[in-house]
Structure formats: structure tokens, C-alpha cells
Design a protein around this motif. Sequence first.
Motif, mmCIF file in Angstrom:
data_model
loop_
_atom_site.group_PDB
_atom_site.id
_atom_site.type_symbol
_atom_site.label_atom_id
_atom_site.label_comp_id
_atom_site.label_asym_id
_atom_site.label_seq_id
_atom_site.Cartn_x
_atom_site.Cartn_y
_atom_site.Cartn_z
ATOM 1 N N THR A 50 0.930 8.212 -2.720
ATOM 2 C CA THR A 50 -0.015 8.772 -1.759
ATOM 3 C C THR A 50 -0.281 10.245 -2.044
ATOM 4 O O THR A 50 0.586 10.977 -2.518
ATOM 5 C CB THR A 50 0.506 8.628 -0.322
ATOM 6 O OG1 THR A 50 1.683 9.438 -0.152
ATOM 7 C CG2 THR A 50 0.818 7.184 0.002
ATOM 8 N N GLN A 69 3.116 11.220 8.832
ATOM 9 C CA GLN A 69 4.148 10.336 8.297
ATOM 10 C C GLN A 69 5.254 10.060 9.306
ATOM 11 O O GLN A 69 5.779 8.945 9.374
ATOM 12 C CB GLN A 69 4.735 10.935 7.023
ATOM 13 C CG GLN A 69 3.793 10.877 5.832
ATOM 14 C CD GLN A 69 3.444 9.447 5.487
ATOM 15 O OE1 GLN A 69 4.273 8.676 5.021
ATOM 16 N NE2 GLN A 69 2.202 9.071 5.744
ATOM 17 N N ALA A 89 2.199 6.194 3.619
ATOM 18 C CA ALA A 89 3.327 5.758 2.786
ATOM 19 C C ALA A 89 4.383 5.048 3.628
ATOM 20 O O ALA A 89 4.814 3.945 3.309
ATOM 21 C CB ALA A 89 3.945 6.940 2.065
ATOM 22 N N ASP A 91 6.716 5.380 -2.322
ATOM 23 C CA ASP A 91 5.970 6.550 -2.770
ATOM 24 C C ASP A 91 6.649 7.287 -3.919
ATOM 25 O O ASP A 91 6.009 7.599 -4.924
ATOM 26 C CB ASP A 91 5.760 7.520 -1.602
ATOM 27 C CG ASP A 91 4.683 8.547 -1.891
ATOM 28 O OD1 ASP A 91 3.502 8.261 -1.624
ATOM 29 O OD2 ASP A 91 5.022 9.638 -2.395
ATOM 30 N N PRO A 104 5.910 12.437 2.009
ATOM 31 C CA PRO A 104 6.150 11.012 2.221
ATOM 32 C C PRO A 104 7.589 10.574 1.947
ATOM 33 O O PRO A 104 7.884 9.379 1.975
ATOM 34 C CB PRO A 104 5.178 10.341 1.242
ATOM 35 C CG PRO A 104 4.916 11.362 0.196
ATOM 36 C CD PRO A 104 5.028 12.692 0.844
#
Length: 266
Positions: free
Chosen positions: A142, A157, A206, A212, A238
Motif C-alpha cells: 500500500t 490504519q 492494509a 504489506d 501499515p
Amino acid sequence: MDKISDKCRLQSLPAREFFAEFLGTFVLVLVGDASVAQSVLSHTVAGAFLSVNVAWGVAVMMGVLICGGVSGGHINPAVTLAMALIGKCPWRKVPYYLAAQYLGAFLGAACTYVVYLDALDAFDGGNRTVEGLHATAGIFATYPAGHLSLLIGFVDQVIGTFLLLLAVCAITDKRNMQVPSGLVPLLVGFVVIAIGAAFGFNCGYAINPARDLSPRIFTAIAGWGLETFTYKAWWWVPIVGPHVGAVLGASLYAFLVEFHWPPEGL
């Protein structure tokens, strides 16, 4: 004569759990990354935002189906850490669960790369980049949208993974809606689709450090270079954000719901 399965059977539970988490995470990343590759490399002709979200949700379902009966189907280091913190996963399992997840994710990204190598070359002429009209790094890991700051990306996130763990804990809580075990992978997959559809715009949701970081490492090795880590200083978001969100989600569910069921029989 002994059956082949008898000769190959692993007696060690940690080994079985390791291979289960490895295989589940491998399938998760392979199917998920491939859905992004199909969309990007076809200029969204063979896939778009919704199809990618659905593919990631189904990929999670597949991963949990593959390993859930053996390891619990974490396929996500943030899930493993959160479950350990609330007492649902022994701490001794954490190191080899995480190792399996990161390794599975790396090989899932590598397999996606091999399958789409010709399409990648046709798309970018062999010039692997992180940004620009023919950027392809985002197929594997990402990256933030142009409007996104690191702070808001981190919050994004945290919230996405918070919702994931909140739902996972509710789905697997036998005192709540009593979801049959066979339906757990399907419902968790639907949760991931919902998170993607609601939060995918900023940075691709993510919500899984292995999903990730391992593909990011792979792309750094496979031709995209260290820009996969230096681009906007994003790489840590992430990883840290999902861990924080997972712990918050699992803890909040436990303290506000799960700990307050009346004793059995009352």
C-alpha cells in the motif's frame, strides 16, 4: 503398507500451525495482490475498486478456511498480537505464527509477480516505479494517496484494523450470536469487503502488517528498489497502525462485551 498420509503426518502441533498459517497467508496475498494486478495492468478493464475489495474479502475467507481448524486462521500478525494480549493465543506461539505469516506473504507476492511478469513488462516497459502513470509498486503493497498525511494515514490504519478485530472477536465469541464455526471465514471475509469499500480510498486498507511489509520487501528486491521504503516515509504506517488498531479492537470488545456475560447456567 502404510498410507502415504500416515508417513507424512506431522506429530508436532507447532509445525502444523506454522505450515497452516504459512499456507493461509500465502493464499491471502496471492489472490489479493493478483486482483490488484489485474485491475492496474488492464487499466481497470479487467477489474476495478469494487472487484478488488471483493477479491481481498474472498482471499481472507480462503485463507481462514485453509488454516482456521489448525491454527485459528489468524493470517495477520496484528491479529496474533491482539489475541495474545487478551489471552486467546499463548505467547509461545507468537514468534512462529508471525514467521509463517511474513514468509507466506512474501511468497504470495513473488508468485503474483511471476504470474503477471509479462503483463508488468507490457505495462511499464520494465521500468518499475512507485509513482507516476505506469507505477506498479502499489500492486503489491500500500501507498498513500496524494492528499493523505502520515498522521491521517496512521489513523486510517488504526480504525480499519480496530473494526476488523472488533468484528472478528464478536463473530468468534460463542456467547454472543453463536456463529457456527463453518460460517466464520465467510463472515470475516464480508467484514474485510466492508472495510475495503469504506476505507480503501486513502491508502488501500492494509490492516495486515504481513500483507504489506513482506510484499514491500519483495518489490524492493525485485526491481522497484529502496523507494518502496523511502516514498513519503510511509512504510511504517501499515505496520504500526494495524497493530495498534488490532489491540484496541480486541481489548475494547473484551472489556465492553465479552467479560460481562453472566456465568454459564445463570
